[in-house]
Design an enzyme around this catalytic site. Structure first.
Site, short mmCIF file in Angstrom:
data_model
loop_
_atom_site.label_atom_id
_atom_site.label_comp_id
_atom_site.label_asym_id
_atom_site.label_seq_id
_atom_site.Cartn_x
_atom_site.Cartn_y
_atom_site.Cartn_z
N ASN A 49 0.94 -1.21 -0.07
CA ASN A 49 -0.38 0.50 0.26
C ASN A 49 0.77 1.50 -0.30
O ASN A 49 1.82 1.24 0.53
CB ASN A 49 -1.06 0.00 1.02
CG ASN A 49 -0.06 0.04 2.65
OD1 ASN A 49 0.22 -0.71 2.44
ND2 ASN A 49 -1.13 0.35 3.49
N VAL A 50 0.49 2.24 -0.54
CA VAL A 50 1.04 3.23 -1.09
C VAL A 50 -0.32 5.03 -0.61
O VAL A 50 -0.92 5.16 -1.43
CB VAL A 50 1.56 3.62 -1.97
CG1 VAL A 50 2.76 4.85 -2.34
CG2 VAL A 50 2.99 3.43 -2.37
N GLU A 51 0.08 5.39 0.63
CA GLU A 51 -0.33 6.41 1.26
C GLU A 51 -0.59 7.70 0.59
O GLU A 51 0.46 7.77 -0.19
CB GLU A 51 -0.57 6.28 2.55
CG GLU A 51 -1.07 5.14 3.25
CD GLU A 51 -1.49 4.38 4.14
OE1 GLU A 51 -1.13 5.62 5.77
OE2 GLU A 51 -1.73 3.52 5.03
N CYS A 82 -4.69 0.95 -2.57
CA CYS A 82 -4.37 -0.30 -1.54
C CYS A 82 -3.32 -1.49 -2.12
O CYS A 82 -2.37 -0.77 -3.30
CB CYS A 82 -5.76 -0.89 -1.84
SG CYS A 82 -6.51 -0.72 -0.40
N GLU A 114 -3.26 -4.15 -3.30
CA GLU A 114 -3.59 -5.14 -4.44
C GLU A 114 -3.37 -4.22 -5.83
O GLU A 114 -3.73 -4.71 -6.91
CB GLU A 114 -5.27 -5.61 -4.08
CG GLU A 114 -5.58 -6.23 -2.89
CD GLU A 114 -4.99 -5.70 -1.27
OE1 GLU A 114 -4.87 -4.63 -1.26
OE2 GLU A 114 -6.17 -5.84 -0.33
N CYS A 171 -10.30 -5.24 0.78
CA CYS A 171 -10.98 -4.25 0.74
C CYS A 171 -12.25 -4.49 0.25
O CYS A 171 -11.57 -5.37 -0.91
CB CYS A 171 -10.34 -2.61 1.33
SG CYS A 171 -10.54 -2.59 -0.69
N CYS A 219 -10.77 -3.96 -3.95
CA CYS A 219 -9.55 -4.57 -4.10
C CYS A 219 -10.83 -5.60 -4.23
O CYS A 219 -9.47 -6.34 -5.07
CB CYS A 219 -8.92 -5.35 -2.92
SG CYS A 219 -7.70 -2.82 -3.40
#
Ligand code: THU
Length: 142
Positions: free
Chosen positions: A55-57, A66, A68, A99, A102
């Protein structure tokens, strides 16, 4: 892995420990300074490749990606194909349920028979996204 591209996921001998290890490796690459909730994902492709993601916020919270999403991006960036088995993990290295958004991504790229490791063991995408909307529904135009 013996099966040839396009074979049903059931035909593959899935090395779940390997997939989990590849997903766990991704936890270190995750960029999750806001949630402190790193996620790693690894997927077996029908030609034997393994694709991964983390994940990359973002400071604009809602646009975070996310794990995925990254995995599916690698799937296409490295030649496409179909996902046969997916393992997503949380910080503790154990299976994490994707989620809802995803699950839709996995449905598009793996279909109903794609296998998913869950806290309750291996399930199919059909199990975890029943009555899914998918590419077939777009054929119903009237
Ligand atoms: N997250 C994923 O990467 N995949 C999921 O399926 C569930 C949630 C991430 C998004 C966010 O960066 C963090 O987990 C907390 O929600």
């Amino acid at each position: 892995m013996e099966a040839s591209p396009g074979a049903s996921p059931a035909a593959y001998d899935i090395d779940w420990d390997m997939l989990q290890a590849r997903a766990v490796e991704m936890l270190e690459r995750a960029y999750a300074p806001y949630s402190d909730f790193p996620v790693g994902a690894a997927g077996l492709v029908d030609d034997g490749r393994v694709v991964v993601g983390c994940n990359v916020e973002n400071a604009s919270y809602g646009v975070g990606l996310c794990a995925e999403c990254g995995m599916v991006s690698e799937l296409h960036a490295t030649g496409g194909g179909r996902l046969v088995a997916v393992f997503c993990v949380g910080k503790d290295g154990r299976a994490l349920m994707p989620c809802g958004r995803c699950r839709q991504l996995l449905w598009e790229n793996g279909g109903p028979d794609c296998l998913l490791m869950t806290p309750e063991g291996v399930l199919t995408m059909r199990d975890v996204l029943p009555q899914a909307f998918g590419p077939d529904d777009l054929a119903r135009k009237e």
